[in-house]
Motif scaffolding. Structure first.
Motif, mmCIF file in Angstrom:
data_model
loop_
_atom_site.group_PDB
_atom_site.id
_atom_site.type_symbol
_atom_site.label_atom_id
_atom_site.label_comp_id
_atom_site.label_asym_id
_atom_site.label_seq_id
_atom_site.Cartn_x
_atom_site.Cartn_y
_atom_site.Cartn_z
ATOM 1 N N PRO A 131 106.406 18.247 10.437
ATOM 2 C CA PRO A 131 107.214 19.596 10.091
ATOM 3 C C PRO A 131 108.679 19.735 10.628
ATOM 4 C CG PRO A 131 104.628 19.764 10.771
ATOM 5 C CD PRO A 131 105.204 18.370 11.038
ATOM 6 N N GLU A 132 108.799 19.162 12.080
ATOM 7 C CA GLU A 132 109.798 19.294 12.591
ATOM 8 C C GLU A 132 111.157 18.766 11.837
ATOM 9 O OE1 GLU A 132 112.262 18.770 16.930
ATOM 10 O OE2 GLU A 132 110.563 17.638 16.370
ATOM 11 N N ASP A 133 110.749 17.415 11.303
ATOM 12 C CA ASP A 133 111.677 16.715 10.320
ATOM 13 C C ASP A 133 111.944 17.598 9.018
ATOM 14 O OD1 ASP A 133 111.080 14.586 11.866
ATOM 15 O OD2 ASP A 133 109.784 13.679 10.419
ATOM 16 N N VAL A 134 110.949 18.147 8.461
ATOM 17 C CA VAL A 134 111.406 19.070 7.259
ATOM 18 C C VAL A 134 112.189 20.379 7.712
ATOM 19 C CG1 VAL A 134 110.250 20.539 5.478
ATOM 20 C CG2 VAL A 134 109.258 18.479 6.067
ATOM 21 N N TYR A 135 111.822 21.028 8.985
ATOM 22 C CA TYR A 135 112.581 22.074 9.272
ATOM 23 C C TYR A 135 114.326 21.686 9.586
ATOM 24 C CZ TYR A 135 114.720 25.441 12.719
ATOM 25 O OH TYR A 135 115.536 26.300 13.266
ATOM 26 N N ILE A 136 114.288 20.624 10.260
ATOM 27 C CA ILE A 136 115.876 20.226 10.435
ATOM 28 C C ILE A 136 116.359 19.662 9.254
ATOM 29 C CG2 ILE A 136 117.155 18.300 11.632
ATOM 30 C CD1 ILE A 136 114.861 18.242 13.855
ATOM 31 N N ALA A 137 115.913 18.808 8.384
ATOM 32 C CA ALA A 137 116.464 18.303 7.345
ATOM 33 C C ALA A 137 116.732 19.740 6.187
ATOM 34 C CB ALA A 137 115.637 17.557 6.489
ATOM 35 N N SER A 138 116.005 20.548 6.253
ATOM 36 C CA SER A 138 115.988 21.876 5.436
ATOM 37 C C SER A 138 117.528 22.648 5.772
ATOM 38 C CB SER A 138 115.050 22.830 5.346
ATOM 39 O OG SER A 138 113.863 22.242 4.701
ATOM 40 N N ALA A 191 115.424 27.420 -5.268
ATOM 41 C CA ALA A 191 114.137 27.188 -5.558
ATOM 42 C C ALA A 191 113.510 25.889 -5.196
ATOM 43 C CB ALA A 191 113.820 27.362 -7.056
ATOM 44 N N ASP A 192 112.797 25.731 -4.100
ATOM 45 C CA ASP A 192 112.453 24.679 -3.566
ATOM 46 C C ASP A 192 110.937 23.882 -3.964
ATOM 47 O OD1 ASP A 192 113.417 22.914 -1.511
ATOM 48 O OD2 ASP A 192 111.608 22.926 -0.556
ATOM 49 N N THR A 244 106.504 26.191 4.960
ATOM 50 C CA THR A 244 106.632 27.244 6.237
ATOM 51 C C THR A 244 107.963 26.783 6.987
ATOM 52 O OG1 THR A 244 105.146 26.261 7.584
ATOM 53 C CG2 THR A 244 104.307 28.107 6.484
ATOM 54 N N GLU A 245 108.096 25.497 7.283
ATOM 55 C CA GLU A 245 109.339 25.091 7.930
ATOM 56 C C GLU A 245 110.577 25.352 6.899
ATOM 57 O OE1 GLU A 245 109.043 24.284 11.013
ATOM 58 O OE2 GLU A 245 106.865 24.713 10.565
ATOM 59 N N THR A 246 110.634 25.146 5.587
ATOM 60 C CA THR A 246 111.606 25.329 4.801
ATOM 61 C C THR A 246 112.101 26.756 4.720
ATOM 62 O OG1 THR A 246 111.167 23.476 3.639
ATOM 63 C CG2 THR A 246 112.613 25.144 2.464
ATOM 64 N N SER A 279 113.134 30.553 -3.191
ATOM 65 C CA SER A 279 111.573 30.616 -3.773
ATOM 66 C C SER A 279 110.954 29.376 -3.225
ATOM 67 C CB SER A 279 111.962 30.594 -5.571
ATOM 68 O OG SER A 279 110.579 30.421 -5.755
ATOM 69 N N ILE A 280 110.120 29.560 -2.393
ATOM 70 C CA ILE A 280 109.470 28.226 -1.695
ATOM 71 C C ILE A 280 108.288 27.869 -2.335
ATOM 72 C CG2 ILE A 280 108.483 27.551 0.572
ATOM 73 C CD1 ILE A 280 111.765 28.221 0.625
#
Length: 305
Positions: free
Chosen positions: A93-100, A116-117, A123-125, A137-138
């Motif tokens: 999840p942290e990877d996705v948060y930082i990359a987002s 639109a993702d 939730t991280e994005t 739009s997640i």
């Protein structure tokens, strides 16, 4: 921040003042005619700038900035199965948060205010989008082939819908016909209809998909197959649609689906040439998207135009 006043900015060859209040454009008037009442307001000198409509990125995978430039010069099927999916399997999840966050900053810097993702750890994005002030739009992504749990996704939508009713909202995002069963595609459409959410899906991106070589479609094209399941509607956002027939175009027009066209991604992956003229002749709404940075190398909507 309750009020923002942009003074003397160029709008359609005319200098104007623009008053923004609570994130809404309240007034546009001739320059030097508007003022603010709140002492904490922000006043911006726009005399060296122009204001133009913002960009809406209608199809991307924001967190894929982590694999920008990975596996160039291979077709989509090899790109996904050999390079992308194995790396995504180890994402946290942290990877996705930082990359987002990196992706959203890149989009904002090039004038994008909405994306639109479709990705994992939504939730991280969403958290990154909320923190950085962009609209989004997640997608709640469904992919049977990758063993993404259907019931857990459904539960997430029902329990969290109220928390996604403002600037950051949800969409139902079955990845594609080749990663989901017909039953999953139909059930996703039911959830989309029940909660009035977009139905965001990859469709007819490659010749392999069009020929039915990646999934059994009873001899139907991807568009015909989806229509036979009853899942196409005005809520559908179909990404790519590179390989379509005259019958496909008639179906898309009848169902009032929207196409998210990704020109740079289509070129990088050699997916084919999009038939813009034919879409417009059929009255099909066409929007632009960047796809993920891994299949584009950036998220700049100016290049897509």
């Amino acid at each position: 921040m309750s009020q923002i006043l942009i003074q003397s900015v160029l709008l359609d060859d005319e200098r104007v003042d623009i008053l923004i209040q609570e994130n809404i454009f309240q007034k546009i008037a001739k320059e030097k005619t508007l003022s603010v009442s709140d002492p904490n307001s922000v006043i911006i000198d726009g005399s060296h700038f122009a204001i133009v409509p913002a960009f809406y990125n209608t199809h991307t995978h924001a967190a894929m900035t982590f694999c920008r430039g990975l596996s160039d010069d291979v077709p989509l099927k090899i790109w996904l199965e050999k390079y992308i999916w194995p790396r995504e399997a180890s994402l946290t999840p942290e990877d996705v948060y930082i990359a987002s966050r990196y992706a959203i900053l890149e989009m904002i810097r090039s004038g994008t205010v909405f994306f639109a993702d479709m990705y994992w750890f939504r939730t991280e994005t969403a958290l990154a989008a909320r923190e950085l002030g962009i609209r989004a739009s997640i997608g709640v992504t469904f992919a049977d082939l990758l063993k993404k749990d259907f019931e857990e996704n459904c539960q997430f939508v029902e329990e969290n819908l109220a928390d996604y009713s403002g600037r950051v909202q949800l969409a139902i995002a079955p990845h594609a016909i080749y990663t989901n069963s017909a039953e999953t595609l139909k059930r996703c459409a039911e959830i989309s209809e029940r909660f009035h959410l977009p139905y965001h899906i990859h469709v007819a991106e490659t010749e392999h998909e069009e020929r039915g070589s990646v999934t059994p479609t009873q001899g139907l094209s991807p568009v015909e197959f989806l229509d036979s399941l009853g899942v196409l509607s005005e809520r559908t956002v179909a990404a790519h649609l590179v390989h379509v027939s005259e019958k496909d175009l008639q179906i898309l027009a009848k169902r009032k689906a929207t196409c998210a066209h990704n020109p740079c991604s289509n070129m990088k992956l050699s997916s084919g040439t999009f038939q813009m003229k034919r879409f417009l002749e059929h009255g099909i709404r066409v929007a632009l998207g960047t796809d993920g940075a891994a299949s584009n190398n950036n998220l700049d909507m100016r290049e897509e135009m």
